[in-house]
Design a protein around this motif. Structure first.
Motif, mmCIF file in Angstrom:
data_model
loop_
_atom_site.group_PDB
_atom_site.id
_atom_site.type_symbol
_atom_site.label_atom_id
_atom_site.label_comp_id
_atom_site.label_asym_id
_atom_site.label_seq_id
_atom_site.Cartn_x
_atom_site.Cartn_y
_atom_site.Cartn_z
ATOM 1 N N SER A 51 -2.238 -6.166 0.034
ATOM 2 C CA SER A 51 -1.922 -5.878 -1.370
ATOM 3 C C SER A 51 -3.184 -5.755 -2.227
ATOM 4 O O SER A 51 -3.103 -5.487 -3.414
ATOM 5 N N MET A 85 0.838 -1.174 0.000
ATOM 6 C CA MET A 85 0.000 0.000 0.000
ATOM 7 C C MET A 85 0.884 1.239 0.000
ATOM 8 O O MET A 85 1.896 1.286 0.688
ATOM 9 N N TYR A 127 -2.124 5.154 2.882
ATOM 10 C CA TYR A 127 -2.152 4.638 4.253
ATOM 11 C C TYR A 127 -2.306 5.780 5.257
ATOM 12 O O TYR A 127 -3.136 5.715 6.167
ATOM 13 N N ILE A 169 -11.882 1.244 2.125
ATOM 14 C CA ILE A 169 -10.825 1.045 3.135
ATOM 15 C C ILE A 169 -11.434 1.090 4.532
ATOM 16 O O ILE A 169 -11.132 0.242 5.383
#
Length: 100
Positions: free
Chosen positions: A46, A1, A6, A55
């Motif tokens: 991944s 990522m 992130y 997310i």
């Protein structure tokens, strides 16, 4: 990522993931462990995510699963509270004193 993705996920999702973990664990320390695990899994993941909402949902699901795993773990089932142990000891001592 990617680091930028992130970092953005941490900023936007941390509070919701923590609240979810705290609700599942009923314990601040365990909730913090669950959140840390969830974000580590995100960092190692991944799988491509569609957007920030994807997310966020993924992190919350991981937090719920980790909370349930923690509750079911051997360690949690076989650990007793020191407060509870001290109460039991004090009750035992009180009972011995009254018997004498």
């Amino acid at each position: 990522m990617e680091k930028a993705v992130y970092d953005q996920a941490v900023v936007h999702c941390l509070d919701a993931v923590y609240r979810t973990a705290l609700n599942c664990c009923n314990n601040r320390q365990d909730a913090e462990d669950v959140v840390q695990t969830a974000f580590l899994k995100l960092l190692e993941c991944s799988t491509p995510f569609q957007d920030e909402t994807h997310i966020r949902r993924w992190l919350i699901r991981v937090a719920v699963n980790e909370s349930h795993s923690l509750r079911r773990s051997f360690w949690r089932r076989n650990v007793s509270s020191l407060d509870g142990e001290m109460r039991n000891l004090n009750q035992h001592r009180t009972a011995q004193c009254t018997d004498q």
